[in-house]
Design a protein around this motif. Sequence first.
Motif, PDB file in Angstrom:
ATOM      1  N   ALA A   4      49.319  52.156  35.141  1.00  0.00           N
ATOM      2  CA  ALA A   4      48.663  52.923  36.327  1.00  0.00           C
ATOM      3  C   ALA A   4      48.741  54.409  35.898  1.00  0.00           C
ATOM      4  CB  ALA A   4      49.226  52.829  37.745  1.00  0.00           C
ATOM      5  N   GLY A   5      50.250  54.829  35.536  1.00  0.00           N
ATOM      6  CA  GLY A   5      50.238  56.376  35.282  1.00  0.00           C
ATOM      7  C   GLY A   5      49.316  56.717  33.875  1.00  0.00           C
ATOM      8  N   ARG A   6      48.968  55.753  32.811  1.00  0.00           N
ATOM      9  CA  ARG A   6      48.244  56.111  31.726  1.00  0.00           C
ATOM     10  C   ARG A   6      46.968  56.155  32.037  1.00  0.00           C
ATOM     11  NH1 ARG A   6      51.554  55.829  27.456  1.00  0.00           N
ATOM     12  NH2 ARG A   6      53.614  54.894  27.546  1.00  0.00           N
ATOM     13  N   LEU A   7      46.464  55.264  32.789  1.00  0.00           N
ATOM     14  CA  LEU A   7      44.813  55.371  33.294  1.00  0.00           C
ATOM     15  C   LEU A   7      44.994  56.521  34.001  1.00  0.00           C
ATOM     16  CD1 LEU A   7      44.575  51.615  34.900  1.00  0.00           C
ATOM     17  CD2 LEU A   7      43.430  52.620  32.713  1.00  0.00           C
ATOM     18  N   LEU A   8      45.569  56.931  34.910  1.00  0.00           N
ATOM     19  CA  LEU A   8      45.307  58.383  35.408  1.00  0.00           C
ATOM     20  C   LEU A   8      45.312  59.405  34.695  1.00  0.00           C
ATOM     21  CD1 LEU A   8      47.300  57.627  38.945  1.00  0.00           C
ATOM     22  CD2 LEU A   8      44.941  57.743  38.530  1.00  0.00           C
ATOM     23  N   ALA A   9      46.321  59.212  33.725  1.00  0.00           N
ATOM     24  CA  ALA A   9      46.611  60.489  32.804  1.00  0.00           C
ATOM     25  C   ALA A   9      45.305  60.450  31.495  1.00  0.00           C
ATOM     26  CB  ALA A   9      47.918  60.370  31.945  1.00  0.00           C
ATOM     27  N   ALA A  10      44.736  59.391  31.330  1.00  0.00           N
ATOM     28  CA  ALA A  10      43.720  59.387  30.603  1.00  0.00           C
ATOM     29  C   ALA A  10      42.490  60.168  30.950  1.00  0.00           C
ATOM     30  CB  ALA A  10      43.373  57.919  30.254  1.00  0.00           C
ATOM     31  N   GLN A  11      42.292  60.218  32.271  1.00  0.00           N
ATOM     32  CA  GLN A  11      41.186  61.034  32.669  1.00  0.00           C
ATOM     33  C   GLN A  11      41.428  62.596  32.289  1.00  0.00           C
ATOM     34  OE1 GLN A  11      39.733  59.290  36.808  1.00  0.00           O
ATOM     35  NE2 GLN A  11      41.910  59.994  36.733  1.00  0.00           N
ATOM     36  N   GLU A  12      42.659  63.134  31.927  1.00  0.00           N
ATOM     37  CA  GLU A  12      42.883  64.447  31.712  1.00  0.00           C
ATOM     38  C   GLU A  12      43.062  64.367  30.199  1.00  0.00           C
ATOM     39  OE1 GLU A  12      46.617  67.619  32.607  1.00  0.00           O
ATOM     40  OE2 GLU A  12      46.540  65.764  33.378  1.00  0.00           O
ATOM     41  N   GLU A  13      43.697  63.459  29.378  1.00  0.00           N
ATOM     42  CA  GLU A  13      44.459  63.801  28.223  1.00  0.00           C
ATOM     43  C   GLU A  13      43.459  62.811  27.030  1.00  0.00           C
ATOM     44  OE1 GLU A  13      48.454  63.798  27.662  1.00  0.00           O
ATOM     45  OE2 GLU A  13      48.692  63.391  29.897  1.00  0.00           O
ATOM     46  N   GLY A  14      42.668  62.102  27.591  1.00  0.00           N
ATOM     47  CA  GLY A  14      41.837  61.083  26.774  1.00  0.00           C
ATOM     48  C   GLY A  14      42.470  59.909  26.602  1.00  0.00           C
ATOM     49  N   GLU A  15      41.454  58.984  25.991  1.00  0.00           N
ATOM     50  CA  GLU A  15      42.078  57.382  25.946  1.00  0.00           C
ATOM     51  C   GLU A  15      43.124  57.279  25.096  1.00  0.00           C
ATOM     52  OE1 GLU A  15      39.304  55.640  22.420  1.00  0.00           O
ATOM     53  OE2 GLU A  15      38.624  55.272  24.371  1.00  0.00           O
ATOM     54  N   VAL A  23      46.140  58.207  25.384  1.00  0.00           N
ATOM     55  CA  VAL A  23      47.267  57.726  25.942  1.00  0.00           C
ATOM     56  C   VAL A  23      47.426  56.493  26.508  1.00  0.00           C
ATOM     57  CG1 VAL A  23      47.581  60.279  27.137  1.00  0.00           C
ATOM     58  CG2 VAL A  23      46.308  58.432  28.449  1.00  0.00           C
ATOM     59  N   LEU A  24      46.361  55.604  26.221  1.00  0.00           N
ATOM     60  CA  LEU A  24      46.224  54.199  26.611  1.00  0.00           C
ATOM     61  C   LEU A  24      46.725  53.441  25.590  1.00  0.00           C
ATOM     62  CD1 LEU A  24      42.758  54.169  28.258  1.00  0.00           C
ATOM     63  CD2 LEU A  24      44.550  54.147  29.426  1.00  0.00           C
ATOM     64  N   SER A  25      48.080  53.631  25.318  1.00  0.00           N
ATOM     65  CA  SER A  25      48.853  52.950  24.329  1.00  0.00           C
ATOM     66  C   SER A  25      50.187  52.768  24.593  1.00  0.00           C
ATOM     67  CB  SER A  25      48.537  53.405  23.106  1.00  0.00           C
ATOM     68  OG  SER A  25      49.438  53.172  21.971  1.00  0.00           O
ATOM     69  N   ALA A  26      50.986  51.917  24.304  1.00  0.00           N
ATOM     70  CA  ALA A  26      52.448  51.862  24.657  1.00  0.00           C
ATOM     71  C   ALA A  26      53.177  53.185  23.959  1.00  0.00           C
ATOM     72  CB  ALA A  26      52.875  50.367  24.433  1.00  0.00           C
ATOM     73  N   ALA A  27      52.749  53.321  22.748  1.00  0.00           N
ATOM     74  CA  ALA A  27      53.465  54.242  21.893  1.00  0.00           C
ATOM     75  C   ALA A  27      52.981  55.733  22.231  1.00  0.00           C
ATOM     76  CB  ALA A  27      52.886  53.847  20.521  1.00  0.00           C
ATOM     77  N   ALA A  28      52.078  55.962  23.156  1.00  0.00           N
ATOM     78  CA  ALA A  28      51.786  57.514  23.565  1.00  0.00           C
ATOM     79  C   ALA A  28      52.585  58.072  24.561  1.00  0.00           C
ATOM     80  CB  ALA A  28      50.307  57.374  23.944  1.00  0.00           C
ATOM     81  N   HIS A  29      52.668  59.316  24.741  1.00  0.00           N
ATOM     82  CA  HIS A  29      53.460  59.816  25.589  1.00  0.00           C
ATOM     83  C   HIS A  29      52.569  61.053  26.518  1.00  0.00           C
ATOM     84  CE1 HIS A  29      57.061  58.087  23.897  1.00  0.00           C
ATOM     85  NE2 HIS A  29      56.627  58.667  22.531  1.00  0.00           N
ATOM     86  N   PRO A  30      52.005  60.575  27.501  1.00  0.00           N
ATOM     87  CA  PRO A  30      51.371  61.421  28.285  1.00  0.00           C
ATOM     88  C   PRO A  30      52.278  62.635  28.949  1.00  0.00           C
ATOM     89  CG  PRO A  30      50.845  59.151  29.042  1.00  0.00           C
ATOM     90  CD  PRO A  30      52.064  59.202  27.930  1.00  0.00           C
ATOM     91  N   ARG A  31      51.695  63.831  28.573  1.00  0.00           N
ATOM     92  CA  ARG A  31      52.547  64.983  29.231  1.00  0.00           C
ATOM     93  C   ARG A  31      51.690  65.936  30.052  1.00  0.00           C
ATOM     94  NH1 ARG A  31      56.969  64.648  25.861  1.00  0.00           N
ATOM     95  NH2 ARG A  31      56.582  63.640  24.033  1.00  0.00           N
TER      96      ARG A  31
END
Length: 328
Positions: free
Chosen positions: A45-56, A58-66
């Motif tokens: 859920a956190g990554r789906l919401l972050a992707a709208q701001e940071e791009g796709e 962050v849709l990976s287990a290895a990514a670190h949305p910030r």
Amino acid sequence: MTSLVGNASAHEAFYQAARSGSLHHCWLLSGPEGVGKASFAIEAAGRLLAAQEEGEGVLSAAAHPRGTAAQLFDKGNHPDFRILTRPLVDPDKPEKGIKRSIPIDDVRALIARFATRPSMGSRRVIVIDAIDDLERGAANALLKNLEEPPAGTIFLLVSHSPGRLLPTIRSRCRVLRFETVADGDVARLLREQLPDASADEIEALVRAGGGSPGRALSFAGLELATIERDLATIADTGDANNAVRNRLAKSLSTKDAQPRYEAFLERVPSFVAERARLSTGDALASALQVYETSRQVAASSIRLSLDAQASVFELGGVVARLAPTNLR
């Protein structure tokens, strides 16, 4: 974001679907309890919401949305995220525990939010942990929104027993299956979470978890290794003079020992099942009878609030039937 172990293929299947740009609106995360379904749902859920701001990316287990969305989410303040769980019996007295189900009023309150648009983008994410816990009326109230989902809303539904769900709910979902976690991964997580635990305790927790990190952690701090040694002694020797059974029964019957007593009741059937898997032929048939008896006695002890000392002693006697001299 949450630290997860195991089920990497299920995680990647979801993220791959999300990156494809055609993410299904409702996902049923099914599998054994305690294997990380809810933890993954929250992380996703956190990554789906972050992707709208940071791009796709962050849709990976290895990514670190910030970004801002990720920061709000980590603080529990993202306006476009909701998680629905069983509520407290009394919010002012948390010691009374939680309700047995998610009431219809909680679902109606959630649905009322669908009349408004998401605040920080075009997407809203709802996690229900667990969908199995919905009252029948609550399930029916939710169904209409699964049939006609509000624009941009993604539902992540955690289920330990998908066969008990309304068929109309299951049919609206894409299933993401979770399996038990390898012992090595469970042990690694336990060592991270319980740095002061001994090697014997970690080993006992891994066995008790049976592939479920959540189950293993639920036994933490209860000196399970000591209980395991006593059960093994009874199963190996038969405890003819009842010395181990008496000592174990006394140690688990005090008021302070209630959590350990409950852990004992939960552990004995799985301990017997492990021993049964080592048997063959007539011995296996006998061990399976012992397993069924242990399961019934443990369940009755909980359901009927039977005397703790008597229940432990009785279950010790059941385990003693696994001794080589008795298991024929």
